[in-house]
Design a protein around this motif. Structure first.
Motif, mmCIF file in Angstrom:
data_model
loop_
_atom_site.group_PDB
_atom_site.id
_atom_site.type_symbol
_atom_site.label_atom_id
_atom_site.label_comp_id
_atom_site.label_asym_id
_atom_site.label_seq_id
_atom_site.Cartn_x
_atom_site.Cartn_y
_atom_site.Cartn_z
ATOM 1 N N ILE A 34 0.839 -1.197 0.000
ATOM 2 C CA ILE A 34 0.000 0.000 0.000
ATOM 3 C C ILE A 34 0.873 1.245 0.000
ATOM 4 O O ILE A 34 0.627 2.193 -0.755
ATOM 5 C CB ILE A 34 -0.953 -0.010 1.219
ATOM 6 C CG1 ILE A 34 -2.022 -1.101 1.039
ATOM 7 C CG2 ILE A 34 -1.620 1.347 1.404
ATOM 8 C CD1 ILE A 34 -2.824 -1.384 2.296
ATOM 9 N N GLU A 35 1.892 1.249 0.844
ATOM 10 C CA GLU A 35 2.777 2.411 0.879
ATOM 11 C C GLU A 35 3.616 2.512 -0.395
ATOM 12 O O GLU A 35 3.761 3.594 -0.975
ATOM 13 C CB GLU A 35 3.692 2.351 2.099
ATOM 14 C CG GLU A 35 4.671 3.514 2.165
ATOM 15 C CD GLU A 35 5.081 3.842 3.565
ATOM 16 O OE1 GLU A 35 4.274 4.437 4.310
ATOM 17 O OE2 GLU A 35 6.221 3.511 3.934
ATOM 18 N N ALA A 37 2.933 1.523 -3.310
ATOM 19 C CA ALA A 37 2.102 1.879 -4.464
ATOM 20 C C ALA A 37 1.710 3.356 -4.463
ATOM 21 O O ALA A 37 1.134 3.831 -5.446
ATOM 22 C CB ALA A 37 0.846 1.019 -4.491
ATOM 23 N N GLY A 38 1.999 4.053 -3.380
ATOM 24 C CA GLY A 38 1.693 5.475 -3.334
ATOM 25 C C GLY A 38 0.294 5.808 -2.851
ATOM 26 O O GLY A 38 -0.182 6.931 -3.052
ATOM 27 N N LEU A 39 -0.380 4.850 -2.195
ATOM 28 C CA LEU A 39 -1.692 5.120 -1.635
ATOM 29 C C LEU A 39 -1.554 5.890 -0.323
ATOM 30 O O LEU A 39 -0.452 6.073 0.198
ATOM 31 C CB LEU A 39 -2.461 3.819 -1.431
ATOM 32 C CG LEU A 39 -2.891 3.130 -2.736
ATOM 33 C CD1 LEU A 39 -3.384 1.708 -2.471
ATOM 34 C CD2 LEU A 39 -3.972 3.947 -3.440
ATOM 35 N N ASP A 40 -2.689 6.320 0.225
ATOM 36 C CA ASP A 40 -2.661 7.225 1.373
ATOM 37 C C ASP A 40 -2.910 6.564 2.722
ATOM 38 O O ASP A 40 -2.549 7.147 3.754
ATOM 39 C CB ASP A 40 -3.708 8.339 1.179
ATOM 40 C CG ASP A 40 -3.416 9.189 -0.040
ATOM 41 O OD1 ASP A 40 -2.345 9.820 -0.076
ATOM 42 O OD2 ASP A 40 -4.248 9.211 -0.976
ATOM 43 N N ILE A 72 2.151 6.366 5.302
ATOM 44 C CA ILE A 72 0.698 6.279 5.138
ATOM 45 C C ILE A 72 -0.034 6.396 6.468
ATOM 46 O O ILE A 72 0.480 6.038 7.523
ATOM 47 C CB ILE A 72 0.283 4.973 4.436
ATOM 48 C CG1 ILE A 72 0.736 3.746 5.243
ATOM 49 C CG2 ILE A 72 0.800 4.926 3.021
ATOM 50 C CD1 ILE A 72 0.176 2.437 4.718
ATOM 51 N N TYR A 323 -1.434 -2.209 -6.362
ATOM 52 C CA TYR A 323 -0.501 -1.442 -7.199
ATOM 53 C C TYR A 323 -1.226 -0.722 -8.334
ATOM 54 O O TYR A 323 -0.911 0.424 -8.653
ATOM 55 C CB TYR A 323 0.592 -2.360 -7.747
ATOM 56 C CG TYR A 323 1.734 -2.540 -6.771
ATOM 57 C CD1 TYR A 323 2.639 -1.503 -6.539
ATOM 58 C CD2 TYR A 323 1.884 -3.718 -6.054
ATOM 59 C CE1 TYR A 323 3.674 -1.650 -5.622
ATOM 60 C CE2 TYR A 323 2.915 -3.869 -5.128
ATOM 61 C CZ TYR A 323 3.811 -2.836 -4.916
ATOM 62 O OH TYR A 323 4.823 -2.971 -4.010
ATOM 63 N N GLY A 326 -2.903 2.256 -6.785
ATOM 64 C CA GLY A 326 -1.987 3.340 -6.439
ATOM 65 C C GLY A 326 -1.325 3.994 -7.637
ATOM 66 O O GLY A 326 -1.159 5.213 -7.660
ATOM 67 N N GLU A 327 -0.952 3.202 -8.618
ATOM 68 C CA GLU A 327 -0.169 3.727 -9.735
ATOM 69 C C GLU A 327 -1.027 4.225 -10.896
ATOM 70 O O GLU A 327 -0.627 5.162 -11.602
ATOM 71 C CB GLU A 327 0.798 2.637 -10.232
ATOM 72 C CG GLU A 327 1.844 2.261 -9.172
ATOM 73 C CD GLU A 327 2.711 1.088 -9.593
ATOM 74 O OE1 GLU A 327 2.471 0.525 -10.682
ATOM 75 O OE2 GLU A 327 3.626 0.717 -8.811
ATOM 76 N N ALA A 330 -5.029 6.332 -8.499
ATOM 77 C CA ALA A 330 -4.827 7.466 -7.577
ATOM 78 C C ALA A 330 -4.393 8.752 -8.269
ATOM 79 O O ALA A 330 -4.930 9.822 -7.973
ATOM 80 C CB ALA A 330 -3.831 7.067 -6.483
#
Length: 334
Positions: A34-35, A37-40, A72, A323, A326-327, A330
């Motif tokens: 999760i982190e 992949a750039g999620l919040d 996150i 992923y 997030g990629e 998002a």
């Protein structure tokens, strides 16, 4: 729009031969994904005495997630406030928040399952009062100096100083969709979390109510709207649904049992069709398009909790969905 995922429940579906150790390791590995992949945000959920091992210990799990992530938001969605000793919850939440360097959100709700309340020896008719007492106790416990609060349901002296203290107040999020619950969140909390069953129009009405209550009562400060939606991101709409379907229906059947206190052997065909219509799934482009409707209706400052964790789903498939979320999704909805 911010975008997170979860809700980690660690349920062992009957056809899943992985051990409970494996399921908890999945939480840590998916938390890292999760982190990465750039999620919040990443979220855990809570229930007790379930045959499938539904996650009961939220704070230890969040402490472990704090150790494998750096940026996150992590939180409970939702912790069952009436079932906690208030001081211990304040202590544990402060500890997790320190381990996470200020990244914890404490989501609370009144609960409903008769079996849980009976086992903990908590009268169900005290649920609302216990939730409100818990909020006040936590906030006073986290403030500098002595507690200075006469707790209604916890035998603790107002003269004690509860430690540790978080560096800053931990945000409190309340769940629930009934008008009293929504207005309680508007008046007493820092955030409200909308359940996945609410329609977009239902969400709009409640968000309008929250903003009206806060304006009428002169309540300033940041207030966050969280929205839960079950879903999945895959190669196609059909493939995404095929991957999430069994785990999604399983957890919804279990929720029907938890909320009613009665066994539910199978969901009706009508209920399954309704659940499918409520979920958001498909390619990144299809998921993005559906999430955009929520941003257009509710505003840019909402936080979507896109629930991709469905019991029994292969960890690799969940990781791939994370992923893609997030990629590919998002960046389009932020």
């Amino acid at each position: 729009m911010e975008l997170g995922t979860g809700l980690f429940t660690c349920q062992q579906r009957p056809d899943d031969d992985r051990s409970m150790t494996d399921l908890y390791q999945d939480v840590l590995e998916l938390g890292e994904a999760i982190e990465d992949a750039g999620l919040d945000s990443a979220w855990v959920s809570e229930h007790h005495f379930a045959e499938d091992g539904y996650l009961s210990a939220t704070m230890p799990t969040l402490g472990a997630l704090a150790g494998v992530t750096e940026e996150i938001e992590i939180g409970t969605c939702i912790a069952l406030a009436p079932l906690y000793d208030g001081v211990r919850l304040a202590e544990d939440a402060a500890t997790v928040d320190l381990l996470a360097e200020g990244r914890l959100t404490l989501g609370l709700a009144i609960g409903s399952n008769p079996r849980e309340f009976d086992a903990f020896g908590v009268p169900r008719d005290e649920r609302v009062d216990r939730l409100e007492d818990q909020i006040d106790l936590c906030r006073n416990a986290w403030s500098a100096g002595p507690l200075e609060y006469d707790a209604q349901f916890h035998d603790v002296s107002p003269d004690v100083s509860v430690t540790p203290k978080p560096e800053d107040d931990v945000p409190i999020m309340l769940g629930g969709k009934a008008k009293p619950a929504v207005r309680r969140a508007a008046r007493t909390a820092d955030a409200w979390c909308a359940p996945s069953s609410l329609s977009l129009r239902g969400l709009e009405k409640r968000v309008e109510d929250i903003r009206s209550v806060r304006e009428d009562e002169g309540l300033d400060g940041e207030f966050t709207i969280y929205v839960i939606k079950h879903g999945f991101v895959g190669d196609s709409r059909e493939a995404a649904w095929e991957t999430m379907r069994d785990g999604y229906f399983y957890i919804q059947r279990r929720y029907a049992e938890i909320f009613s206190g009665e066994p539910v052997d199978e969901l009706s065909a009508e209920r399954k069709a309704e659940l499918k219509s409520e979920a958001i799934f498909g390619t990144p482009e299809q998921v993005t398009a559906e999430l955009e409707t929520y941003r257009e209706a509710l505003g840019d400052d909402i936080h979507m909790i896109f629930r991709t964790y469905h019991p029994g789903t292969a960890p690799d498939a969940m990781r791939d969905s994370i992923y893609r979320l997030g990629e590919d999704v998002a960046p389009e909805v932020r």
